[in-house]
Design an enzyme around this catalytic site. Sequence first.
Site, PDB file in Angstrom:
ATOM      1  N   SER A 185      -1.431 -12.530   4.121  1.00 57.84           N
ATOM      2  CA  SER A 185      -1.520 -11.156   4.620  1.00 57.84           C
ATOM      3  C   SER A 185      -1.699 -11.079   6.130  1.00 57.84           C
ATOM      4  O   SER A 185      -1.305 -10.087   6.743  1.00 57.84           O
ATOM      5  CB  SER A 185      -2.658 -10.421   3.922  1.00 57.84           C
ATOM      6  OG  SER A 185      -3.877 -11.097   4.109  1.00 57.84           O
ATOM      7  N   HIS A 213       2.048  -8.841  -0.521  1.00 60.09           N
ATOM      8  CA  HIS A 213       3.006  -8.604   0.565  1.00 60.09           C
ATOM      9  C   HIS A 213       4.394  -9.161   0.257  1.00 60.09           C
ATOM     10  O   HIS A 213       5.255  -9.204   1.128  1.00 60.09           O
ATOM     11  CB  HIS A 213       2.481  -9.202   1.874  1.00 60.09           C
ATOM     12  CG  HIS A 213       1.175  -8.613   2.273  1.00 60.09           C
ATOM     13  ND1 HIS A 213       1.073  -7.416   2.943  1.00 60.09           N
ATOM     14  CD2 HIS A 213      -0.098  -9.022   2.044  1.00 60.09           C
ATOM     15  CE1 HIS A 213      -0.200  -7.131   3.134  1.00 60.09           C
ATOM     16  NE2 HIS A 213      -0.935  -8.091   2.596  1.00 60.09           N
ATOM     17  N   LYS A 243       1.387  -1.377  -1.373  1.00 58.13           N
ATOM     18  CA  LYS A 243       2.077  -1.770  -0.146  1.00 58.13           C
ATOM     19  C   LYS A 243       3.552  -1.369  -0.262  1.00 58.13           C
ATOM     20  O   LYS A 243       3.854  -0.183  -0.164  1.00 58.13           O
ATOM     21  CB  LYS A 243       1.791  -3.230   0.147  1.00 58.13           C
ATOM     22  CG  LYS A 243       0.334  -3.316   0.633  1.00 58.13           C
ATOM     23  CD  LYS A 243      -0.348  -4.611   0.609  1.00 58.13           C
ATOM     24  CE  LYS A 243      -1.822  -4.395   0.981  1.00 58.13           C
ATOM     25  NZ  LYS A 243      -2.675  -5.536   0.665  1.00 58.13           N
TER      26      LYS A 243
HETATM   27  C1  LIG Z   1      -4.004  -5.630   0.254  1.00 62.60           C
HETATM   28  C2  LIG Z   1      -4.206  -6.890  -0.499  1.00 62.60           C
HETATM   29  C3  LIG Z   1      -4.883  -6.898  -1.712  1.00 62.60           C
HETATM   30  C4  LIG Z   1      -5.601  -5.701  -2.233  1.00 62.60           C
HETATM   31  O1  LIG Z   1      -4.755  -4.791  -2.824  1.00 62.60           O
HETATM   32  P1  LIG Z   1      -5.239  -3.267  -2.949  1.00 62.60           P
HETATM   33  O2  LIG Z   1      -4.347  -2.701  -3.972  1.00 62.60           O
HETATM   34  O3  LIG Z   1      -5.095  -2.668  -1.607  1.00 62.60           O
HETATM   35  O4  LIG Z   1      -6.673  -3.318  -3.398  1.00 62.60           O
HETATM   36  C5  LIG Z   1      -4.930  -8.063  -2.421  1.00 62.60           C
HETATM   37  N1  LIG Z   1      -4.387  -9.193  -1.940  1.00 62.60           N
HETATM   38  C6  LIG Z   1      -3.753  -9.245  -0.769  1.00 62.60           C
HETATM   39  C7  LIG Z   1      -3.155 -10.515  -0.302  1.00 62.60           C
HETATM   40  C8  LIG Z   1      -3.665  -8.084   0.005  1.00 62.60           C
HETATM   41  O5  LIG Z   1      -3.068  -8.128   1.196  1.00 62.60           O
END
Ligand SMILES: *Cc1c(COP(=O)(O)O)cnc(C)c1O
Length: 387
Positions: A185, A213, A243
């Site tokens: 991330s 991602h 995302k």
């Molecule tokens: C954003 C993210 C999460 C969390 O997901 P949410 O749905 O925002 O709680 C989990 N793992 C990674 C690698 C992330 O970047």
Amino acid sequence: MTEKMHSLDDFATAKLADLEKKHLRRKLADTTREGVWVERDGRRLLSFSCNDYLGLSHHPEVKNAAAAALERYGVGAGASRLVTGNHPLFAELEARLAQMKGTEAACVFGSGFLANAGIIPTLIGSDDLILLDELAHACLWAGARLTRGTVLSFRHNDVRHAEALMAEHRAGHARALIATDGVFSMDGDLAPLHALAALARRYDAWLLSDDAHGIGVVGNGRGSSFADGARADVPLQMGTLSKAIGGYGGYLCASQPVIDLIRNRARTFVYSTALPPAITAAAIAAIDIIARDPAYAALPLQKARLFTQRAGLPEAASSIVPVLIGEANAAVKASRLLEAEGFLVVAIRPPTVPAGTARLRLAFTATHPDSEVERLADLVRTRILAR
Ligand SMILES: *Cc1c(COP(=O)(O)O)cnc(C)c1O
């Protein structure tokens, strides 16, 4: 005021002062967003700090699907899925996710964070072993710690280090899990999933990839397990709907028995209210768009590569590009410089990234204009990297 300060407030105030001293205190900045354009303090900025990689949060089809479900079914789900919250839309969404990831079944959660906090302790207990990439997302660490098992980290993307840890520790534990981000991330690089899958097989360990991602962006939109053509053997593919999918919620794609167990035992599934119907309908529409238009899903990576080439950085592997700065206050200064030029690029500081690696983290989306990507690249090359 003669009111004596409570020890609780004393504690909070001292902690905040310490963060302030280290340039690590963070504040919420009011931001309204319309696609890649945001407004902050009365200024309109082009954002490179948003994970809505395909702009689907504002896509008319996605919004219409959400609006129709909202009108018909109301706002909240009203209960957990095992009680009365199991709206038929979930079966539809889970079938889409399983198909996309090539698994028998899928299960959605309230968020990606809740998914990892539920999945990992369901599968792993106090007698077991977990190996995590040192840069794995905070919610993988949180899920791992909830198990009370032995949690070890291997050097970032270093399969030989993971293998050495397995060789030393596997025999002393009943079950074992290897967990990693599929796309990291804060660094944007990809995990060596084929090599980790082979390692997992050799040691009878289970591999979990967090594809927050990757979905919608790499592997024709199918995610990091599909990034280099041949599918990697990852029995636990989790991710988020918040995302590239443009909405909210988390998921796990896995075999039918694993999903059935998760639905029975994952505490963040059993004891948490189901996702709202509108957000579920939105995710279905978003996945349909990605599945029918892989060329659109390829755009974020194309924009990221346009940027890295022009800025003179190593070629992007995903939609995320880090520009390493080092010290936290220098990263904040670089972010301010870009803001003065009309770009929102948030500085990422410890503890989100390791100390001494504060950075600008750029997230490229399908909807960024090429001309602005080029202007940003020129600024980064001449005013930030050339310092
Ligand atoms: C954003 C993210 C999460 C969390 O997901 P949410 O749905 O925002 O709680 C989990 N793992 C990674 C690698 C992330 O970047």
